[in-house]
Design a protein around this motif. Structure first.
Motif, PDB file in Angstrom:
ATOM      1  N   THR A 205       0.851  -1.186   0.000  1.00 22.42           N
ATOM      2  CA  THR A 205       0.000   0.000   0.000  1.00 22.42           C
ATOM      3  C   THR A 205       0.886   1.235   0.000  1.00 22.42           C
ATOM      4  O   THR A 205       2.055   1.177   0.389  1.00 22.42           O
ATOM      5  CB  THR A 205      -0.936   0.040   1.222  1.00 22.42           C
ATOM      6  OG1 THR A 205      -0.152   0.020   2.410  1.00 22.42           O
ATOM      7  CG2 THR A 205      -1.897  -1.138   1.207  1.00 22.42           C
ATOM      8  N   TYR A 206       0.312   2.338  -0.437  1.00 17.36           N
ATOM      9  CA  TYR A 206       1.026   3.604  -0.418  1.00 17.36           C
ATOM     10  C   TYR A 206       0.130   4.662   0.205  1.00 17.36           C
ATOM     11  O   TYR A 206      -0.966   4.905  -0.282  1.00 17.36           O
ATOM     12  CB  TYR A 206       1.446   4.026  -1.824  1.00 17.36           C
ATOM     13  CG  TYR A 206       2.176   5.348  -1.846  1.00 17.36           C
ATOM     14  CD1 TYR A 206       3.437   5.473  -1.278  1.00 17.36           C
ATOM     15  CD2 TYR A 206       1.592   6.472  -2.403  1.00 17.36           C
ATOM     16  CE1 TYR A 206       4.107   6.686  -1.276  1.00 17.36           C
ATOM     17  CE2 TYR A 206       2.255   7.689  -2.411  1.00 17.36           C
ATOM     18  CZ  TYR A 206       3.511   7.787  -1.850  1.00 17.36           C
ATOM     19  OH  TYR A 206       4.161   8.992  -1.846  1.00 17.36           O
ATOM     20  N   ILE A 207       0.570   5.246   1.243  1.00 19.12           N
ATOM     21  CA  ILE A 207      -0.143   6.174   2.113  1.00 19.12           C
ATOM     22  C   ILE A 207      -1.536   5.631   2.462  1.00 19.12           C
ATOM     23  O   ILE A 207      -1.969   4.619   1.940  1.00 19.12           O
ATOM     24  CB  ILE A 207      -0.148   7.640   1.606  1.00 19.12           C
ATOM     25  CG1 ILE A 207      -0.841   7.832   0.284  1.00 19.12           C
ATOM     26  CG2 ILE A 207       1.257   8.180   1.561  1.00 19.12           C
ATOM     27  CD1 ILE A 207      -0.902   9.283  -0.184  1.00 19.12           C
ATOM     28  N   ASN A 208      -2.193   6.300   3.340  1.00 20.64           N
ATOM     29  CA  ASN A 208      -3.419   5.774   3.937  1.00 20.64           C
ATOM     30  C   ASN A 208      -4.691   6.136   3.165  1.00 20.64           C
ATOM     31  O   ASN A 208      -5.785   5.925   3.645  1.00 20.64           O
ATOM     32  CB  ASN A 208      -3.523   6.278   5.386  1.00 20.64           C
ATOM     33  CG  ASN A 208      -4.449   5.439   6.226  1.00 20.64           C
ATOM     34  OD1 ASN A 208      -4.528   4.229   6.046  1.00 20.64           O
ATOM     35  ND2 ASN A 208      -5.153   6.072   7.129  1.00 20.64           N
ATOM     36  N   SER A 209      -4.548   6.692   1.962  1.00 19.06           N
ATOM     37  CA  SER A 209      -5.727   7.188   1.263  1.00 19.06           C
ATOM     38  C   SER A 209      -6.252   6.245   0.177  1.00 19.06           C
ATOM     39  O   SER A 209      -7.038   6.657  -0.669  1.00 19.06           O
ATOM     40  CB  SER A 209      -5.449   8.567   0.672  1.00 19.06           C
ATOM     41  OG  SER A 209      -4.390   8.485  -0.263  1.00 19.06           O
ATOM     42  N   GLY A 210      -5.801   5.001   0.184  1.00 19.53           N
ATOM     43  CA  GLY A 210      -6.394   4.025  -0.715  1.00 19.53           C
ATOM     44  C   GLY A 210      -5.662   3.792  -2.013  1.00 19.53           C
ATOM     45  O   GLY A 210      -6.231   3.915  -3.091  1.00 19.53           O
ATOM     46  N   ASN A 211      -4.410   3.458  -1.913  1.00 17.92           N
ATOM     47  CA  ASN A 211      -3.604   3.102  -3.085  1.00 17.92           C
ATOM     48  C   ASN A 211      -2.958   1.764  -2.783  1.00 17.92           C
ATOM     49  O   ASN A 211      -2.285   1.621  -1.766  1.00 17.92           O
ATOM     50  CB  ASN A 211      -2.499   4.139  -3.320  1.00 17.92           C
ATOM     51  CG  ASN A 211      -3.028   5.551  -3.346  1.00 17.92           C
ATOM     52  OD1 ASN A 211      -3.740   5.939  -4.255  1.00 17.92           O
ATOM     53  ND2 ASN A 211      -2.695   6.331  -2.325  1.00 17.92           N
ATOM     54  N   ILE A 212      -3.158   0.803  -3.664  1.00 16.02           N
ATOM     55  CA  ILE A 212      -2.542  -0.503  -3.427  1.00 16.02           C
ATOM     56  C   ILE A 212      -1.915  -1.005  -4.726  1.00 16.02           C
ATOM     57  O   ILE A 212      -2.514  -0.919  -5.791  1.00 16.02           O
ATOM     58  CB  ILE A 212      -3.552  -1.508  -2.817  1.00 16.02           C
ATOM     59  CG1 ILE A 212      -2.856  -2.751  -2.310  1.00 16.02           C
ATOM     60  CG2 ILE A 212      -4.664  -1.850  -3.763  1.00 16.02           C
ATOM     61  CD1 ILE A 212      -3.638  -3.496  -1.237  1.00 16.02           C
ATOM     62  N   LEU A 213      -0.703  -1.461  -4.612  1.00 14.38           N
ATOM     63  CA  LEU A 213       0.046  -1.986  -5.745  1.00 14.38           C
ATOM     64  C   LEU A 213       0.123  -3.495  -5.576  1.00 14.38           C
ATOM     65  O   LEU A 213       0.331  -3.981  -4.456  1.00 14.38           O
ATOM     66  CB  LEU A 213       1.455  -1.383  -5.779  1.00 14.38           C
ATOM     67  CG  LEU A 213       1.506   0.141  -5.901  1.00 14.38           C
ATOM     68  CD1 LEU A 213       1.564   0.797  -4.535  1.00 14.38           C
ATOM     69  CD2 LEU A 213       2.675   0.564  -6.742  1.00 14.38           C
ATOM     70  N   PHE A 214      -0.029  -4.223  -6.682  1.00 13.18           N
ATOM     71  CA  PHE A 214      -0.032  -5.682  -6.588  1.00 13.18           C
ATOM     72  C   PHE A 214       0.177  -6.290  -7.967  1.00 13.18           C
ATOM     73  O   PHE A 214       0.174  -5.584  -8.981  1.00 13.18           O
ATOM     74  CB  PHE A 214      -1.360  -6.175  -5.983  1.00 13.18           C
ATOM     75  CG  PHE A 214      -2.576  -5.826  -6.800  1.00 13.18           C
ATOM     76  CD1 PHE A 214      -3.169  -6.768  -7.638  1.00 13.18           C
ATOM     77  CD2 PHE A 214      -3.140  -4.554  -6.740  1.00 13.18           C
ATOM     78  CE1 PHE A 214      -4.286  -6.450  -8.389  1.00 13.18           C
ATOM     79  CE2 PHE A 214      -4.264  -4.231  -7.478  1.00 13.18           C
ATOM     80  CZ  PHE A 214      -4.840  -5.179  -8.306  1.00 13.18           C
TER      81      PHE A 214
END
Length: 176
Positions: free
Chosen positions: A37-46
């Motif tokens: 995840t990247y920062i707490n605002s809803g970004n996820i890499l996968f």
């Protein structure tokens, strides 16, 4: 394939809270790999071997069963994110004199015509469209004149999720 999922409206103002650790675990349980995840605002890499449509359906079905609120989600490939980030002029930054944001568009709003429909005074900002997003740059002294704040109450606001240029570039792998 590498993907980035962008969630609209989570962890904003203490509402619709989603723990990033829980989100990572959830994505791993769906069979996705290299989840971060990247920062707490809803970004996820996968990563996933599935196509974009199948990935999105899998995420939406899982969210429906996991959370008691809707989480509008955009899934983009790493290449799509890179194309968007590379189209933003390098000199467009977030600094004391200027602000640059990227609005990733949900399919129903993904059209160059969206710029004409937004309640902005475009003489005070530079705004551009690329498939999947619009992005703008504005001198900080002109933010109020541009009526950018009116965007939040516009009907098309629900058809986009906005990130600042630093986040957009990071998600595209442009900044580490």
């Amino acid at each position: 394939m590498k993907y980035i999922a962008l969630f609209r409206g989570i962890n904003v103002g203490g509402n619709r809270k989603v723990d990033m650790k829980q989100l990572r675990t959830l994505f791993e349980s769906l069979g996705f790999s290299q989840v971060s995840t990247y920062i707490n605002s809803g970004n996820i890499l996968f990563e996933s071997e599935l196509d974009t449509k199948s990935v999105l359906m899998k995420i939406q079905n899982c969210f429906h069963n996991t959370f008691d609120f809707e989480i509008p989600t955009i899934v983009k490939t790493e290449n799509e994110m890179k194309k968007i980030a590379k189209s933003i002029p390098e000199e467009w930054q977030n600094d004391p004199t200027q602000r640059t944001d990227v609005a990733y568009l949900f399919p129903e709003a993904d059209s160059k015509k969206i710029i004409e429909e937004l309640p902005l005074k475009i003489e005070f900002l530079e705004i551009r469209y690329i498939k999947g997003a619009i992005f703008w740059n504005i001198k900080r002294e002109n933010v109020n004149k541009s009526q950018l704040a009116k965007l939040i109450s516009h009907k098309l606001y629900k058809s986009m999720t906005i990130r600042n240029v630093n986040t957009a570039r990071f998600l595209a792998g442009e900044k580490e």
